[in-house]
Design a protein around this motif. Structure first.
Motif, short mmCIF file in Angstrom:
data_model
loop_
_atom_site.label_atom_id
_atom_site.label_comp_id
_atom_site.label_asym_id
_atom_site.label_seq_id
_atom_site.Cartn_x
_atom_site.Cartn_y
_atom_site.Cartn_z
N ASP A 129 0.81 -1.22 0.00
CA ASP A 129 0.00 0.00 0.00
C ASP A 129 0.84 1.27 0.00
O ASP A 129 1.92 1.32 0.60
CB ASP A 129 -0.89 0.04 1.25
N PHE A 130 0.31 2.30 -0.67
CA PHE A 130 0.83 3.65 -0.54
C PHE A 130 0.06 4.36 0.57
O PHE A 130 -1.18 4.40 0.55
CB PHE A 130 0.66 4.44 -1.84
N VAL A 131 0.77 4.91 1.53
CA VAL A 131 0.15 5.59 2.67
C VAL A 131 0.67 7.03 2.71
O VAL A 131 1.86 7.28 2.49
CB VAL A 131 0.47 4.87 3.99
N SER A 132 -0.22 7.97 2.99
CA SER A 132 0.16 9.38 3.07
C SER A 132 -0.65 10.04 4.17
O SER A 132 -1.53 9.42 4.79
CB SER A 132 -0.08 10.07 1.72
N LEU A 133 -0.38 11.32 4.41
CA LEU A 133 -1.11 12.08 5.43
C LEU A 133 -2.46 12.51 4.88
O LEU A 133 -2.59 12.81 3.69
CB LEU A 133 -0.30 13.30 5.87
N PRO A 134 -3.48 12.58 5.73
CA PRO A 134 -4.82 12.93 5.25
C PRO A 134 -4.93 14.34 4.67
O PRO A 134 -5.79 14.58 3.82
CB PRO A 134 -5.70 12.78 6.50
N ASP A 135 -4.07 15.27 5.11
CA ASP A 135 -4.13 16.62 4.55
C ASP A 135 -3.32 16.76 3.27
O ASP A 135 -3.33 17.83 2.63
CB ASP A 135 -3.68 17.66 5.58
N ALA A 136 -2.62 15.70 2.86
CA ALA A 136 -1.91 15.68 1.58
C ALA A 136 -2.02 14.27 1.00
O ALA A 136 -1.03 13.57 0.82
CB ALA A 136 -0.45 16.08 1.76
N PRO A 137 -3.25 13.83 0.71
CA PRO A 137 -3.46 12.44 0.28
C PRO A 137 -2.84 12.16 -1.08
O PRO A 137 -2.94 12.97 -2.00
CB PRO A 137 -4.98 12.31 0.24
#
Length: 253
Positions: free
Chosen positions: A112-120
């Motif tokens: 999976d690619f995971v990122s921060l919710p404010d910079a999805p």
């Protein structure tokens, strides 16, 4: 009389112990939830399931052996008897797997690619990563991205493990990271990381199986095949899935 009884016990003990077949269970997956910091984890728990299974009837004694992938490959090349745990058929050549059989899937995993919710970050293709810093784990290869990483089109920063990568993401030092869904689910449960954004498109999906060497013999191979087939109805397996947060990727055979 007592000396005679003791003598008989010493004579018979080796034959009784020898009736139990010792079987090595190899794993090269050292990340949580498979191996934890205390040395335990799902791999140890799975081997305990095998040893305590009523259908085993103490015929087989399974022992977990943690090995780097290269040493696993050497064992396969030498046709050593054993079981490979959490393995993915696509990650092994036909020649490597020729002297054994794959079980049905234990888990359906994803990279999976995971990122921060404010910079999805939403993955579409390798080009969608060109303006981001990608967090990877040292020594891991990421199928489909290696050419762009080698050319510098994708800027990759390595960490020693997935937890360090998550910490880098939370501090804003990388734009997205790659992590197995199994590991992400575990950390979501243990570290309360519920707010992270997961791309709808993973890098790839893969299944985790047992590979069982033919050299173990018919009795062991048949037992392991039935064990995996019956796992979805095994209450102790369901408890483990809940404990490690893995219900979403468990197979329903």
């Amino acid at each position: 009389m007592h000396r005679l009884v003791l003598l008989l016990m010493f004579v018979l003990l080796p034959s009784v112990c020898g009736a139990q077949q010792r079987i090595e269970v190899w794993t090269y997956h050292f990340s949580p939830p498979f191996i934890l910091e205390d040395g335990k984890g799902l791999s140890h728990a799975f081997v305990d399931l095998l040893n305590n299974d009523a259908a085993n009837s103490q015929r087989f004694r399974f022992e977990l052996v943690k090995l780097p992938r290269k040493r696993v490959d050497r064992r396969l090349a030498r046709e050593r008897p054993g079981v490979l745990l959490w393995a993915t058929p696509n990650f092994f050549t036909a020649e490597q797997a020729a002297n054994g059989k794959w079980s049905g899937p234990l888990l359906i995993d994803k990279q999976d690619f995971v990122s921060l919710p404010d910079a999805p970050f939403e993955y579409e293709n390798p080009e969608s990563l060109h303006n981001l810093v990608l967090g990877g784990v040292l020594g891991h290869r990421y199928e489909g991205l290696e050419a762009d990483i080698a050319s510098g089109a994708i800027k990759r920063q390595n960490a020693q493990g997935d937890l360090q990568n998550l910490e880098k993401l939370l501090s804003g030092r990388i734009g997205t990271l790659l992590i197995p869904r199994s590991t992400l689910l575990y950390y979501r449960k243990e570290k309360k990381l519920q707010d992270l954004y997961v791309s709808n498109t993973p890098l790839y999906q893969f299944t985790r199986h047992l590979w069982v060497a033919d050299a173990l013999g018919q009795a062991a191979t048949q037992y392991l095949a039935r064990f995996v087939e019956n796992l979805p109805e095994n209450p102790e397996w369901q408890i483990l899935l809940f404990h490690y947060g893995l219900q979403p990727i468990a197979t329903a055979q």
